[in-house]
Design a protein around this motif. Structure first.
Motif, PDB file in Angstrom:
ATOM      1  N   GLU A 157       5.916  -0.528 -20.888  1.00  0.00           N
ATOM      2  CA  GLU A 157       6.812   0.307 -19.980  1.00  0.00           C
ATOM      3  C   GLU A 157       5.940   0.633 -19.069  1.00  0.00           C
ATOM      4  O   GLU A 157       6.542   0.390 -17.661  1.00  0.00           O
ATOM      5  N   THR A 158       4.966   1.153 -19.026  1.00  0.00           N
ATOM      6  CA  THR A 158       3.955   1.987 -17.596  1.00  0.00           C
ATOM      7  C   THR A 158       3.305   0.518 -17.196  1.00  0.00           C
ATOM      8  O   THR A 158       3.222   0.890 -15.744  1.00  0.00           O
ATOM      9  N   SER A 159       3.444  -0.492 -17.400  1.00  0.00           N
ATOM     10  CA  SER A 159       2.693  -1.666 -16.605  1.00  0.00           C
ATOM     11  C   SER A 159       3.680  -2.270 -16.155  1.00  0.00           C
ATOM     12  O   SER A 159       3.738  -2.760 -14.511  1.00  0.00           O
ATOM     13  N   LYS A 160       5.181  -2.135 -16.189  1.00  0.00           N
ATOM     14  CA  LYS A 160       6.287  -2.723 -15.737  1.00  0.00           C
ATOM     15  C   LYS A 160       5.992  -1.822 -13.747  1.00  0.00           C
ATOM     16  O   LYS A 160       6.812  -2.336 -13.323  1.00  0.00           O
ATOM     17  N   SER A 161       6.180  -0.690 -14.418  1.00  0.00           N
ATOM     18  CA  SER A 161       6.430   0.088 -13.020  1.00  0.00           C
ATOM     19  C   SER A 161       4.687   0.206 -12.400  1.00  0.00           C
ATOM     20  O   SER A 161       5.682   0.283 -11.619  1.00  0.00           O
ATOM     21  N   SER A 162       4.133   0.024 -13.220  1.00  0.00           N
ATOM     22  CA  SER A 162       2.505  -0.218 -12.011  1.00  0.00           C
ATOM     23  C   SER A 162       2.703  -1.698 -11.205  1.00  0.00           C
ATOM     24  O   SER A 162       2.340  -1.002 -10.478  1.00  0.00           O
ATOM     25  N   ASN A 163       3.108  -2.427 -12.369  1.00  0.00           N
ATOM     26  CA  ASN A 163       3.136  -3.818 -11.367  1.00  0.00           C
ATOM     27  C   ASN A 163       4.354  -3.762  -9.847  1.00  0.00           C
ATOM     28  O   ASN A 163       3.854  -4.209  -9.132  1.00  0.00           O
ATOM     29  N   CYS A 164       5.554  -2.595 -10.492  1.00  0.00           N
ATOM     30  CA  CYS A 164       6.258  -2.632  -8.804  1.00  0.00           C
ATOM     31  C   CYS A 164       5.734  -1.430  -8.100  1.00  0.00           C
ATOM     32  O   CYS A 164       6.176  -2.109  -7.402  1.00  0.00           O
ATOM     33  N   ASN A 165       5.261  -1.098  -8.296  1.00  0.00           N
ATOM     34  CA  ASN A 165       4.529   0.291  -7.733  1.00  0.00           C
ATOM     35  C   ASN A 165       3.857  -0.748  -6.837  1.00  0.00           C
ATOM     36  O   ASN A 165       3.281  -0.169  -5.331  1.00  0.00           O
ATOM     37  N   LYS A 166       2.414  -1.302  -7.191  1.00  0.00           N
ATOM     38  CA  LYS A 166       1.922  -2.093  -6.612  1.00  0.00           C
ATOM     39  C   LYS A 166       2.771  -3.182  -5.501  1.00  0.00           C
ATOM     40  O   LYS A 166       1.608  -3.448  -4.451  1.00  0.00           O
ATOM     41  N   GLU A 222       3.828  -1.442  -2.953  1.00  0.00           N
ATOM     42  CA  GLU A 222       2.517  -0.992  -1.739  1.00  0.00           C
ATOM     43  C   GLU A 222       2.144  -2.719  -0.888  1.00  0.00           C
ATOM     44  O   GLU A 222       1.835  -1.658   0.303  1.00  0.00           O
ATOM     45  N   GLU A 223       1.994  -3.744  -1.724  1.00  0.00           N
ATOM     46  CA  GLU A 223       2.126  -4.675  -0.623  1.00  0.00           C
ATOM     47  C   GLU A 223       2.094  -4.969  -0.144  1.00  0.00           C
ATOM     48  O   GLU A 223       2.153  -5.776   1.546  1.00  0.00           O
ATOM     49  N   SER A 224       3.641  -5.048   0.033  1.00  0.00           N
ATOM     50  CA  SER A 224       4.500  -5.270   0.700  1.00  0.00           C
ATOM     51  C   SER A 224       4.609  -4.548   1.952  1.00  0.00           C
ATOM     52  O   SER A 224       4.864  -4.693   3.159  1.00  0.00           O
ATOM     53  N   GLU A 225       4.530  -2.813   1.996  1.00  0.00           N
ATOM     54  CA  GLU A 225       4.599  -2.224   3.047  1.00  0.00           C
ATOM     55  C   GLU A 225       3.183  -2.735   3.585  1.00  0.00           C
ATOM     56  O   GLU A 225       3.937  -2.432   5.347  1.00  0.00           O
ATOM     57  N   VAL A 226       2.678  -2.636   3.184  1.00  0.00           N
ATOM     58  CA  VAL A 226       1.346  -3.091   4.305  1.00  0.00           C
ATOM     59  C   VAL A 226       1.056  -4.521   4.619  1.00  0.00           C
ATOM     60  O   VAL A 226       0.981  -4.682   6.032  1.00  0.00           O
ATOM     61  N   GLY A 227       1.829  -5.048   4.416  1.00  0.00           N
ATOM     62  CA  GLY A 227       2.372  -6.718   5.210  1.00  0.00           C
ATOM     63  C   GLY A 227       3.272  -6.122   6.199  1.00  0.00           C
ATOM     64  O   GLY A 227       3.265  -7.050   7.426  1.00  0.00           O
ATOM     65  N   CYS A 228       4.567  -5.313   5.828  1.00  0.00           N
ATOM     66  CA  CYS A 228       4.669  -4.843   6.825  1.00  0.00           C
ATOM     67  C   CYS A 228       4.506  -4.568   7.783  1.00  0.00           C
ATOM     68  O   CYS A 228       4.594  -4.379   9.602  1.00  0.00           O
ATOM     69  N   TYR A 229       3.468  -3.792   7.649  1.00  0.00           N
ATOM     70  CA  TYR A 229       3.141  -2.622   8.532  1.00  0.00           C
ATOM     71  C   TYR A 229       2.131  -3.661   9.451  1.00  0.00           C
ATOM     72  O   TYR A 229       2.032  -3.994  10.600  1.00  0.00           O
ATOM     73  N   VAL A 230       1.232  -5.010   9.096  1.00  0.00           N
ATOM     74  CA  VAL A 230       0.146  -5.692   9.502  1.00  0.00           C
ATOM     75  C   VAL A 230       1.060  -6.528  10.725  1.00  0.00           C
ATOM     76  O   VAL A 230       0.486  -6.932  11.229  1.00  0.00           O
TER      77      VAL A 230
END
Length: 73
Positions: free
Chosen positions: A40-49, A52-60
């Protein structure tokens, strides 16, 4: 009174075997609980990652659009 001594053969008694089975069961339950928590922790961490990558992509993308529009005009 006569006390009859029974010679013990090299095997284990039923109680000893049951205790071993119970201990193995408890240990396996603890391992399964820890494994589920880790999953469960790894799934949550993967979702957060990924978020974050989607946010950076939209910003760029948003930052580069004005340049692309001005270059084409």
């Amino acid at each position: 009174m006569f006390y009859v001594r029974m010679k013990r053969k090299g095997g284990f008694t039923l109680v000893e075997l049951l205790i071993v089975i119970v201990v193995i069961g408890v240990l396996s339950a603890m391992i399964m609980f820890a494994a589920n928590e880790f999953i469960e922790t790894s799934k949550s961490s993967n979702c957060n990652k990924q978020l974050e990558e989607s946010e950076v992509g939209c910003y760029v993308l948003v930052c580069r659009q004005p340049r692309q529009i001005s270059e084409t005009v």
